[in-house]
Design an enzyme around this catalytic site. Structure first.
Site, PDB file in Angstrom:
ATOM      1  N   LYS A 233      -0.490   9.211   8.965  1.00  0.00           N
ATOM      2  CA  LYS A 233      -0.538   8.226   7.882  1.00  0.00           C
ATOM      3  C   LYS A 233       0.110   6.977   8.458  1.00  0.00           C
ATOM      4  O   LYS A 233       1.314   6.937   8.676  1.00  0.00           O
ATOM      5  CB  LYS A 233       0.240   8.737   6.670  1.00  0.00           C
ATOM      6  CG  LYS A 233       0.396   7.717   5.534  1.00  0.00           C
ATOM      7  CD  LYS A 233       1.037   8.402   4.344  1.00  0.00           C
ATOM      8  CE  LYS A 233       1.477   7.705   3.134  1.00  0.00           C
ATOM      9  NZ  LYS A 233       1.828   6.384   3.007  1.00  0.00           N
TER      10      LYS A 233
ATOM     11  N   GLY B 128       6.246   2.891  -4.959  1.00  0.00           N
ATOM     12  CA  GLY B 128       7.336   3.221  -5.871  1.00  0.00           C
ATOM     13  C   GLY B 128       7.424   2.373  -7.124  1.00  0.00           C
ATOM     14  O   GLY B 128       8.341   2.552  -7.924  1.00  0.00           O
TER      15      GLY B 128
ATOM     16  N   ALA C 290      -0.026   4.723  -3.122  1.00  0.00           N
ATOM     17  CA  ALA C 290       1.104   3.887  -3.552  1.00  0.00           C
ATOM     18  C   ALA C 290       0.887   3.243  -4.913  1.00  0.00           C
ATOM     19  O   ALA C 290      -0.191   2.731  -5.227  1.00  0.00           O
ATOM     20  CB  ALA C 290       1.450   2.796  -2.540  1.00  0.00           C
ATOM     21  N   GLY C 291       1.942   3.274  -5.675  1.00  0.00           N
ATOM     22  CA  GLY C 291       2.014   2.498  -6.906  1.00  0.00           C
ATOM     23  C   GLY C 291       1.648   3.213  -8.183  1.00  0.00           C
ATOM     24  O   GLY C 291       1.848   2.660  -9.260  1.00  0.00           O
TER      25      GLY C 291
ATOM     26  N   ASN D 267       4.092   9.802  -4.472  1.00  0.00           N
ATOM     27  CA  ASN D 267       5.398  10.434  -4.245  1.00  0.00           C
ATOM     28  C   ASN D 267       6.312  10.179  -5.432  1.00  0.00           C
ATOM     29  O   ASN D 267       6.656  11.088  -6.176  1.00  0.00           O
ATOM     30  CB  ASN D 267       6.011   9.914  -2.940  1.00  0.00           C
ATOM     31  CG  ASN D 267       7.263  10.676  -2.515  1.00  0.00           C
ATOM     32  OD1 ASN D 267       7.527  10.855  -1.335  1.00  0.00           O
ATOM     33  ND2 ASN D 267       8.074  11.148  -3.434  1.00  0.00           N
ATOM     34  N   THR D 268       6.662   8.904  -5.627  1.00  0.00           N
ATOM     35  CA  THR D 268       7.668   8.549  -6.635  1.00  0.00           C
ATOM     36  C   THR D 268       7.287   8.990  -8.039  1.00  0.00           C
ATOM     37  O   THR D 268       8.148   9.436  -8.812  1.00  0.00           O
ATOM     38  CB  THR D 268       7.875   7.026  -6.623  1.00  0.00           C
ATOM     39  OG1 THR D 268       8.166   6.606  -5.297  1.00  0.00           O
ATOM     40  CG2 THR D 268       9.029   6.624  -7.523  1.00  0.00           C
TER      41      THR D 268
END
Lengths: 262, 68
Positions: free
Chosen positions: A104, A165, A191-192, A213-214
């Site tokens: 990645k 995040g 992301a996001g 992830n977040t």
């Protein structure tokens, strides 16, 4: 091509279209349960120097103690690399350490937004593709950049939905659509995303997968959010394949207008 | 064996260790989770005990950590 039952990345295929990170969880136990609940098969990990100053203290628990390598495929990332050279070096370390050639690729251009540096990213993509890596670049939602990355040999395009995040969701669905129109490799929103509906929206646009992830790790109940994300991926994908109705300005009744008892 | 100057994770350090395995033990680092790069080459785990260190060797001792 990945418009079918599996998410195809390079020579590998995955039943789950959800890719998860391994950072920011409240505990390893919660992390493992969240992964289990999410149905993911591919987990991204970071590559870092061991802190020599406190190595003796913590009983030396490691992330690796908590990842069942029989269940999950590891996707090393080049997070926090700010130059092509750093990212390439990190990729080499990951591969030489036996983690395979999936990478990645992140080359960050700005500390506040964590937006990718497109020029360095393209350079690193070219080098790593040439060296036989299966390169998954984290990029902006710029359709021109996506095309350049694909032309450089990237094995997927991973446009952000919003800053890493930030939990804002898919800020520019139109750009994601434009990227999808031109891409012949898998498109994975990376992301996001903040909650399940963001993931469903991404999948309804037609993307091949979502990396997050977040949204799970920092949810109040990460394990429950992981379950929600699993369903969102499935729901969004099915809705995409089912073919939605168009949006209309005016109403169109669902019940017959004749024969009402008046 | 004489004290050696090594550069480990970007820092100069002295060590009496003569092999990678000894160095990891001296630093209290688990060899099973450590990825060791010696002078820009990754050393396979099975060779930690037999890979010697020399003066001014440059090492990166790396592991996998949580990240997104």
């Amino acid at each position: 091509m990945s418009r079918q039952n599996y998410l195809h990345i390079g020579t590998q295929k995955f039943t789950s279209r959800l890719i998860l990170g391994s950072g920011k969880y409240p505990s390893p136990e919660v992390m493992k349960q969240a992964w289990e609940s999410s149905g993911t098969e591919l987990i991204t990990v970071a590559v870092r120097r061991i802190n020599l100053n406190n190595a003796g203290d913590q009983g030396q628990e490691s992330l690796l103690d908590h990842i069942d390598r029989k269940k999950y495929t590891l996707l090393p990332n080049t997070a926090a690399c700010y130059t092509a050279e750093e990212a390439i070096r990190t990729a080499h370390i990951a591969r030489d350490a036996g983690l395979g050639d999936l990478i990645k690729l992140e080359v960050i251009g700005d500390t506040k937004t964590l937006y990718p540096d497109p020029i360095a990213l393209l350079e690193a993509t070219k080098v790593l593709v040439e060296e036989g890596f299966t390169v998954l670049p984290y990029t902006s939602d710029d359709p021109v950049m996506a095309q350049k990355l694909e032309k450089a040999g990237a094995h997927a395009i991973m446009p952000l939905g919003a800053p890493i995040g930030s939990g804002q969701g898919i800020l520019n669905p139109n750009n994601i659509r434009m990227i999808l129109e031109n891409a012949t490799v898998p498109v994975i929103v990376d992301a996001g995303v903040g909650t399940a509906s963001d993931v469903a929206i991404a999948m309804e646009l037609g993307v091949d997968g979502v990396l997050l992830n977040t949204a799970i790790a920092l949810a109040r109940d990460p394990v429950l959010m992981a379950t929600a994300m699993k369903h969102a991926i499935i729901a969004g994908r099915a809705a995409f394949l089912a073919g939605r109705i168009p949006k209309k300005l005016y109403a169109s009744a669902s019940s017959p207008s004749e024969g009402v008892v008046r | 064996m004489a004290n050696m100057n090594l550069i480990i994770n970007g820092q100069r350090r002295n060590s009496m260790a003569t092999t990678v395995a000894q160095l990891l033990a001296q630093l209290h680092i688990r060899s099973d989770i450590a990825i060791v790069e010696l002078n820009r080459k990754i050393i396979p785990h099975e060779r930690y005990g037999t890979t010697s260190l020399t003066h001014e060797d440059v090492l990166e001792i790396i592991t996998l950590v949580g990240g997104g």
